[in-house]
Design a protein around this motif. Sequence first.
Motif: not given
Length: 705
Positions: A177-182, A253-257
Amino acid sequence: MTLSSSILLNHLRDLMKSKIYFKDIIDTYIVPTADPHQNKYVVDHYKRLKFISKFTGSNGTAVITDKEAFLFTVDDYFLQAKQELDQTCWKLMYDQMNDNCSIINWLAKDLKKNSIVACDPQLVSIFDWKEWKKILLQSNIDLIPLEINLIDLLWNNQRPSLSDTSISISNNELQNSKESISKKLHQIRLNMNKSQVHHLIIHQMDVILWLFNLCLVNIQFNSVLLSFAIIGYNYVKLFIDLNKLSKSIHDYLQYENVFVYSYDSFYNEFKKMIESIDYNEKFCVSSTCNYAIQILISQKQFVIKDDIICRSKTIKDPFEIDNDSDHDELVPWSRPDLLESPNITKRQSNISSDIIIDSIDVKTFGLNQKLFNIWFKNNIQQLKINEDNHDNIEDILFLYIDSNEDDNHISKIIVPDYEEKITNIIFNKKLNPHGYGYKQIIYDIIKDNMFIKLPYHPFETKVNKWVQQDYHTYGGQCRSLKVLLINEDADNASKNKHVHSLWSEDNEKNKEYYTFYHGCTQHAAHSICLNGLGLHWNHPKGTDFGPGVYVTKNVLDALVTAERRTLFQISNEPENRPACVVFQCPKDEFNRFLILKLHNNNINLNHDRPPITTLDITEDQMFEWPNFVHLCHHRRYPLPLVEDYDSIEGYICNNICQVQDNTHAPKCNLHTWQLCVRSVGFAKKFTSWITGIILLQIPDSSSTS
């Protein structure tokens, strides 16, 4: 031991009279088929209606009073319910409106004044609860939310666990995915700031999958992921079945806080959160969120908005555009993948892992094969397809069409039979109300002939008679449809009494519904019924209001469009006749969506006028119908100004070719009208409103002249 319905009902009535769970006796208890997320299909853990009544259908509502028990269901499940219910203790009722408000109206007339009606607020949306309460209060009947579900008390340890489902969550797409959660959260928080809210509660499965870049795997039937999310300006919390998350997803998910909690802890954590924050901070939910959540929030802190997520979710990132897959909630209309298409000759490269396309069979698209081969050889004979190149055949064909500048040359690259049909249509005002030129019609031919032989459930038809059928869609779901076959052309079919009988049977119902039509080929109608409305495709030459699905209130306009589009099908086989998809939309649901209504500023839109100069259009003038249409047909779609809207409505342009050539300003017939469905949420709703399919006999080719 499984107890009979009669014994269960007696136990339930004892609980209603006990005054343990409410200070007064409960006169009526409502059991909907629902879960806390308003999913249409529920997992075994929430099949309370099945437990109390033994009815296994997916559409039903039970109403239990101190003396009687009623089960309301639609005609699709009426026979099934009749066979499964114990008729000695249940009365089967026909839910003609397929709407719980009609059941509440019946209760308001049937119950005595000062009666108490109870229901689990987790199973009713905020919008529906307010409607129910308003209806019942008019008859001096009180609707109360019960925090404890009475059916669960009877079910006790026999109740299936939430972990019984075999669905698991995949992170196969995370690294792609090019669009991260953040990045998604950043846009959502900007929208929250605009709306002046501090916390956003999300309950919809499709939104949560999109936001956290997840997809479901091992799906055998209907996909259901039970989860909540809460977003603030400096945190995001996900409540989900922890057993379904692999270590890699946990790490991601942890990486993305993202703080992850168990699904069962949502309400307790939410209560703690409300107690700990400032009283002036506001919570935002959608109107489909369950009423139990609103109960926990004070009126001053509570905001209902449906579009904060949709603003971000509607706009696809480059990865989603290039890689639409079966995981999408709205799957694009089915057409062959380039490498799997029978139209290509391909081979493996000797020096790399690339696949090389040597030739494409374009005869099936009405194109002259010899002329195409010359162009293909000179331009992209060595076209390479790899993981960074996901072109479809239509992309190559559109490039070929665009390489031919004028219509006179384009007419020569079409096979004679198609060229004659196109010429006849261009000068036929009935079949060409938009004023299409060669390119516009050829693009439609390519698109329509992309449909592959779908594994669809055939339409059941009888001439001049609506046939009720259950249409099986992907994921094991079932759509209730009525199908009508008419042995007439579009003009006569639009006047056929049977066409209008679908909605004239119930005048009262007709007052509460809008009816829309979408004209297409029968293959396209099958794809819509299977996959839902696809929003991904935009016409290379532009459309009146930009990308989206277009519908109209005029059945003749839709049937004529269907007739025209079917003229160019490769085969006149019966299964690909002209088709018209009928949508019946409840007015109250339809009016919840945000619709941009283009205005004409008192201009005579049905007269020829000089061309519009794009640079002269100011931002204030963009929503004037001629200016907006001009911009869309010149690929200057004003996305930032319309991104908050679910749809756009206005007249149908009838001189498209002149507008695209910039020789005239847009003009229209003031009696024509169209609606462009452009948001994912609205398209999903329209898909749920599919009511019928109208099929015509294949028109004779001579009818085009």
